[in-house]
Write an enzyme that holds these catalytic residues in place. Structure first.
Site, mmCIF file in Angstrom:
data_model
loop_
_atom_site.group_PDB
_atom_site.id
_atom_site.type_symbol
_atom_site.label_atom_id
_atom_site.label_comp_id
_atom_site.label_asym_id
_atom_site.label_seq_id
_atom_site.Cartn_x
_atom_site.Cartn_y
_atom_site.Cartn_z
ATOM 1 N N ASP A 173 0.993 -1.124 -0.167
ATOM 2 C CA ASP A 173 -0.163 -0.036 0.146
ATOM 3 C C ASP A 173 0.850 1.279 0.165
ATOM 4 O OD1 ASP A 173 -3.043 0.998 0.581
ATOM 5 O OD2 ASP A 173 -1.780 2.163 1.763
ATOM 6 N N LEU A 174 0.822 2.047 -1.273
ATOM 7 C CA LEU A 174 1.604 3.284 -1.011
ATOM 8 C C LEU A 174 1.198 4.213 0.297
ATOM 9 C CD1 LEU A 174 1.234 4.173 -4.651
ATOM 10 C CD2 LEU A 174 3.195 3.028 -3.428
ATOM 11 N N ASP A 216 -4.465 2.429 -4.683
ATOM 12 C CA ASP A 216 -3.222 2.154 -4.612
ATOM 13 C C ASP A 216 -2.832 0.859 -3.949
ATOM 14 O OD1 ASP A 216 -4.331 3.242 -2.278
ATOM 15 O OD2 ASP A 216 -2.181 3.767 -1.529
#
Length: 296
Positions: A173-174, A216
């Site tokens: 996960d960004l 994302d």
């Protein structure tokens, strides 16, 4: 990946030196050839079938075709080289043949007839492949989509449950991606997502599979235990400063790992990896954590 059927028929050289070979066209059942070429919607299988037919009736040992970064290969690749371009409306295919002896005029006509028969089934297979890719791959990043991920994970877990290897799931996960979109806009966000997907593809092994399952959020199905997945996670973290798409916006990521347990369901494995990912965020982000059991 190059494709050739290991059990394909390779004509013996004596056929090409004998007068009997010149009459082999009379043995060619064109209806059967058409049926064989239309028997699959996999372009590599269609191409291999075409090669097999050629090898049975012409002094052709091998052939290859490169199209849109795909390489189609059949047979052996030494001998006399012959290049042909097959045209069909807006489509054209440049095929390279490997011959044991030059073709005579009758054989050239037969080759042209067979090439014309290849066009429709090969085009159909290419179009089917393109539609399949649209259904299975994310249009922005070219990674597998959520639908493909669910299929691939079920298959991987089924193999693991049959004791045919271990499987681990990585969730990526960004960090602060929503802020990036709010400040710089979705165009910048897409730019980062494409760059991050390219980094993941570079970091994983050939046996691993990467997917973008939403926003994302990315996942990697890793063949191996949590230690193998940890190596990939560390590689991703180390590679991020080397990608300008990410450093331009100071992008980092958090990763969570879960190794599959005996007879574990896909949803439970995902939940464990997700908990590990949030543990990485709580630990300061830009790191990974491993879920050792059902509770972190």
């Amino acid at each position: 990946m190059d494709f050739a059927l290991a059990t394909e028929f390779y004509p013996d050289d004596y056929w090409y030196r004998s007068d009997a070979y010149l009459n082999r066209e009379s043995d060619l059942d064109l209806v059967q050839v058409i049926q064989q070429l239309h028997g699959s919607l996999d372009p590599r299988t269609v191409f291999a079938c075409f090669g097999k037919v050629l090898g049975q009736h012409l002094p052709i040992k091998g052939l290859q075709l490169t199209l849109d970064k795909q390489k189609f290969v059949w047979g052996r690749h030494y001998g006399i080289e012959l290049k042909h371009t097959i045209n069909d409306n807006n489509d054209s295919f440049a095929i390279t043949y490997q011959l044991s002896v030059p073709l005579n005029s009758a054989q050239k006509k037969l080759l042209q007839r067979l090439e014309n028969m290849l066009i429709q089934p090969f085009n159909n297979a290419l179009k089917y492949q393109a539609m399949s890719n649209q259904a299975m791959f994310d249009a922005l990043t070219n990674l597998g989509n959520r639908y493909y991920y669910r299929q691939a994970l079920d298959i991987a877990l089924a193999r693991a449950n049959r004791k045919q290897g271990q499987v681990s799931l990585v969730i990526l996960d960004l960090d602060k991606f929503k802020q990036l979109n709010d400040v710089h806009g979705h165009k910048a966000g897409d730019y980062v997502l494409v760059g991050f997907a390219a980094l993941i593809s570079e970091a994983i092994r050939n046996t691993d599979q990467a997917f973008r399952i939403g926003g994302d959020e990315f996942v990697i199905i890793t063949q191996g235990n949590a230690d193998a997945a940890a190596i990939i996670c560390q590689r991703i973290i180390d590679m991020m400063p080397k990608h300008s798409e990410l450093t331009e916006y100071n992008i980092q990521c958090s990763l969570g790992i879960a190794q599959s347990l005996p007879q574990q369901q896909a949803e439970n494995l995902y939940e464990r990896a997700d908990k590990a990912m949030y543990a990485a965020k709580a630990a300061g982000r830009n790191c990974f954590r491993v879920c050792e059991n059902s509770i972190i």
